[in-house]
Design a protein around this motif. Sequence first.
Motif, PDB file in Angstrom:
ATOM      1  N   LEU A  79       5.306  -9.617  42.050  1.00 31.26           N
ATOM      2  CA  LEU A  79       4.567  -8.209  42.547  1.00 31.26           C
ATOM      3  C   LEU A  79       3.282  -8.632  42.908  1.00 31.26           C
ATOM      4  O   LEU A  79       2.583  -7.764  43.487  1.00 31.26           O
ATOM      5  CB  LEU A  79       4.557  -7.284  41.363  1.00 31.26           C
ATOM      6  N   ASP A  80       2.638  -9.694  42.616  1.00 30.19           N
ATOM      7  CA  ASP A  80       1.287 -10.225  43.013  1.00 30.19           C
ATOM      8  C   ASP A  80       1.182 -10.280  44.562  1.00 30.19           C
ATOM      9  O   ASP A  80       0.148 -10.143  45.166  1.00 30.19           O
ATOM     10  CB  ASP A  80       0.732 -11.125  42.068  1.00 30.19           C
ATOM     11  N   ASN A  81       2.241 -11.225  44.911  1.00 27.18           N
ATOM     12  CA  ASN A  81       2.354 -11.538  46.385  1.00 27.18           C
ATOM     13  C   ASN A  81       2.702 -10.485  47.383  1.00 27.18           C
ATOM     14  O   ASN A  81       4.034 -10.209  47.089  1.00 27.18           O
ATOM     15  CB  ASN A  81       3.043 -12.906  46.645  1.00 27.18           C
ATOM     16  N   PRO A  82       2.003  -9.791  48.159  1.00 25.08           N
ATOM     17  CA  PRO A  82       2.558  -8.818  48.819  1.00 25.08           C
ATOM     18  C   PRO A  82       3.541  -9.241  49.868  1.00 25.08           C
ATOM     19  O   PRO A  82       4.087  -8.425  50.392  1.00 25.08           O
ATOM     20  CB  PRO A  82       1.170  -8.323  49.795  1.00 25.08           C
ATOM     21  N   ALA A  83       3.827 -10.584  50.089  1.00 27.76           N
ATOM     22  CA  ALA A  83       5.077 -10.788  51.148  1.00 27.76           C
ATOM     23  C   ALA A  83       6.189 -11.252  50.211  1.00 27.76           C
ATOM     24  O   ALA A  83       7.211 -11.658  50.759  1.00 27.76           O
ATOM     25  CB  ALA A  83       4.587 -12.122  51.867  1.00 27.76           C
ATOM     26  N   LYS A 124      13.227  -5.019  45.304  1.00 23.00           N
ATOM     27  CA  LYS A 124      12.279  -4.465  46.143  1.00 23.00           C
ATOM     28  C   LYS A 124      11.583  -5.211  47.177  1.00 23.00           C
ATOM     29  O   LYS A 124      11.139  -6.438  46.934  1.00 23.00           O
ATOM     30  CB  LYS A 124      11.153  -4.088  45.256  1.00 23.00           C
ATOM     31  N   ALA A 125      11.600  -4.726  48.283  1.00 22.72           N
ATOM     32  CA  ALA A 125      11.274  -5.346  49.595  1.00 22.72           C
ATOM     33  C   ALA A 125       9.792  -5.336  49.518  1.00 22.72           C
ATOM     34  O   ALA A 125       9.145  -4.369  48.996  1.00 22.72           O
ATOM     35  CB  ALA A 125      11.685  -4.780  50.752  1.00 22.72           C
ATOM     36  N   PRO A 126       8.901  -6.229  50.326  1.00 25.05           N
ATOM     37  CA  PRO A 126       7.507  -6.271  50.256  1.00 25.05           C
ATOM     38  C   PRO A 126       6.993  -4.746  51.138  1.00 25.05           C
ATOM     39  O   PRO A 126       7.890  -4.355  51.983  1.00 25.05           O
ATOM     40  CB  PRO A 126       7.039  -7.392  51.375  1.00 25.05           C
ATOM     41  N   ALA A 127       6.005  -4.122  50.616  1.00 20.78           N
ATOM     42  CA  ALA A 127       5.456  -2.833  51.098  1.00 20.78           C
ATOM     43  C   ALA A 127       6.357  -1.647  51.019  1.00 20.78           C
ATOM     44  O   ALA A 127       6.128  -0.630  51.173  1.00 20.78           O
ATOM     45  CB  ALA A 127       5.228  -3.010  52.630  1.00 20.78           C
ATOM     46  N   ALA A 128       7.570  -1.924  49.892  1.00 20.47           N
ATOM     47  CA  ALA A 128       8.161  -0.699  49.575  1.00 20.47           C
ATOM     48  C   ALA A 128       7.826   0.230  48.541  1.00 20.47           C
ATOM     49  O   ALA A 128       6.779  -0.443  47.787  1.00 20.47           O
ATOM     50  CB  ALA A 128       9.870  -1.255  49.343  1.00 20.47           C
ATOM     51  N   VAL A 129       8.083   1.171  48.413  1.00 19.22           N
ATOM     52  CA  VAL A 129       7.598   2.115  47.259  1.00 19.22           C
ATOM     53  C   VAL A 129       5.975   2.224  47.182  1.00 19.22           C
ATOM     54  O   VAL A 129       5.766   1.936  46.246  1.00 19.22           O
ATOM     55  CB  VAL A 129       8.147   1.998  45.917  1.00 19.22           C
ATOM     56  N   TYR A 178      17.356 -12.278  44.576  1.00 15.37           N
ATOM     57  CA  TYR A 178      16.115 -12.504  44.915  1.00 15.37           C
ATOM     58  C   TYR A 178      16.121 -13.480  46.045  1.00 15.37           C
ATOM     59  O   TYR A 178      15.698 -13.456  47.248  1.00 15.37           O
ATOM     60  CB  TYR A 178      15.211 -13.141  43.895  1.00 15.37           C
ATOM     61  N   ARG A 179      17.009 -14.560  45.974  1.00 12.42           N
ATOM     62  CA  ARG A 179      17.218 -15.582  46.948  1.00 12.42           C
ATOM     63  C   ARG A 179      18.031 -15.211  48.137  1.00 12.42           C
ATOM     64  O   ARG A 179      17.703 -15.297  49.351  1.00 12.42           O
ATOM     65  CB  ARG A 179      18.008 -16.735  46.468  1.00 12.42           C
ATOM     66  N   LYS A 180      18.886 -14.349  47.971  1.00 11.25           N
ATOM     67  CA  LYS A 180      19.532 -13.636  48.957  1.00 11.25           C
ATOM     68  C   LYS A 180      18.423 -12.854  49.944  1.00 11.25           C
ATOM     69  O   LYS A 180      18.723 -12.926  51.310  1.00 11.25           O
ATOM     70  CB  LYS A 180      20.644 -12.619  48.554  1.00 11.25           C
ATOM     71  N   TYR A 181      17.649 -12.036  49.434  1.00 15.41           N
ATOM     72  CA  TYR A 181      16.796 -11.317  50.299  1.00 15.41           C
ATOM     73  C   TYR A 181      15.478 -11.948  50.550  1.00 15.41           C
ATOM     74  O   TYR A 181      14.928 -11.669  51.785  1.00 15.41           O
ATOM     75  CB  TYR A 181      16.244  -9.981  49.516  1.00 15.41           C
ATOM     76  N   GLN A 182      14.907 -12.803  49.809  1.00 18.43           N
ATOM     77  CA  GLN A 182      13.729 -13.606  49.999  1.00 18.43           C
ATOM     78  C   GLN A 182      14.164 -14.927  50.944  1.00 18.43           C
ATOM     79  O   GLN A 182      13.181 -14.879  51.874  1.00 18.43           O
ATOM     80  CB  GLN A 182      13.078 -14.223  48.831  1.00 18.43           C
ATOM     81  N   ALA A 183      15.006 -15.443  50.849  1.00 22.27           N
ATOM     82  CA  ALA A 183      15.290 -16.905  51.703  1.00 22.27           C
ATOM     83  C   ALA A 183      16.801 -16.658  52.525  1.00 22.27           C
ATOM     84  O   ALA A 183      17.153 -17.601  52.934  1.00 22.27           O
ATOM     85  CB  ALA A 183      15.427 -17.872  50.717  1.00 22.27           C
ATOM     86  N   ALA A 184      17.225 -15.256  52.530  1.00 24.02           N
ATOM     87  CA  ALA A 184      18.603 -15.321  53.373  1.00 24.02           C
ATOM     88  C   ALA A 184      19.604 -16.594  52.617  1.00 24.02           C
ATOM     89  O   ALA A 184      20.513 -17.120  53.504  1.00 24.02           O
ATOM     90  CB  ALA A 184      18.479 -15.413  54.714  1.00 24.02           C
ATOM     91  N   ASP A 185      19.592 -16.695  51.622  1.00 22.32           N
ATOM     92  CA  ASP A 185      20.751 -17.803  50.841  1.00 22.32           C
ATOM     93  C   ASP A 185      21.560 -16.890  49.917  1.00 22.32           C
ATOM     94  O   ASP A 185      20.974 -16.434  48.735  1.00 22.32           O
ATOM     95  CB  ASP A 185      19.796 -18.510  50.035  1.00 22.32           C
ATOM     96  N   GLY A 186      22.713 -16.614  50.152  1.00 23.74           N
ATOM     97  CA  GLY A 186      23.603 -15.693  49.343  1.00 23.74           C
ATOM     98  C   GLY A 186      24.470 -16.805  48.572  1.00 23.74           C
ATOM     99  O   GLY A 186      25.668 -16.173  47.862  1.00 23.74           O
ATOM    100  N   THR A 187      24.228 -17.957  48.431  1.00 23.06           N
ATOM    101  CA  THR A 187      24.986 -18.811  47.813  1.00 23.06           C
ATOM    102  C   THR A 187      25.509 -18.557  46.313  1.00 23.06           C
ATOM    103  O   THR A 187      26.747 -18.374  46.228  1.00 23.06           O
ATOM    104  CB  THR A 187      24.412 -20.412  47.441  1.00 23.06           C
TER     105      THR A 187
END
Length: 270
Positions: A12-16, A104-109, A199-208
């Motif tokens: 939650l500390d890194n806005p990206a 939660k995506a960056p900048a959401a809510v 987290y990996r799916k949304y942050q790195a497009a890795d759905g493994t």
Amino acid sequence: MILLYIDESGSLDNPADHFAVGGMAVHESDVEAMRLEVERIVQKHLDPHLQKVELHAQPMRSGKGEWRSIPKEVRTKLLESLSQLLGTFKPPSGHRYGLFSVIKAPAAVAHADPLERTFEELLLRFHEMLVRPKGPEEFGIVVADKAKYESILQPVVRRWRESGTRFAPLTKLVEVPLFVDSRATRLIQLADFVAHAVYRKYQAADGTYLEPMLPRFDATGGKMHGLVHLTKDHLTCTCLPCQSRTTQRKAKAPKAKAPKTKIPKVVGVK
């Protein structure tokens, strides 16, 4: 009693950065069966002197800390096996079992506390499962890793139970979250797997590791309740949970009535 084991991944500390909370809901009578399945998998892949190591998805995947000396192929097979277990586990008791996660995506809510909003959404989804009719009335309790958020979440959840969340009171939760050391319970460690996979799916497009779990995320009637994507672009997002909600909204929307066609009267014709 249904126990929801939860953990988090991301920052939650890194806005990206994305931030995910993940959970596994299992009936009290099935806890031991799940634990034994985990130990069976661990014993299959790790040597005896390594079998008490904490199962923490991020260092397992990257080979850090206690996992540094373990070959990558062993770590990969262990990660895959545990992901498969989460997606295929059948409770011996026949009681409910399901996975939950809020990402939660960056900048959401932006106009709400992101930590409170993410956990609130997760508990609402769990509560929704508890109130859904299936046999005898069921209640739930949340079990969380005590490492980071105990002092923040205890009073917040107490307030939600007493006066309700923004959407509904959590009447089926019998207590504030119980916080434990994640090293002491394999089921908290599985919750970490759920959070990290999302987290990996949304942050790195890795759905493994998420793909094998998808069948057990709580869902009814084609709508995925157990996986929630908090994003500003939810109306146009093409991810699975956003699409399932868009489809449901379209299905519930009232259909426009076709205009009546007025047949002209022909004068002089009998």
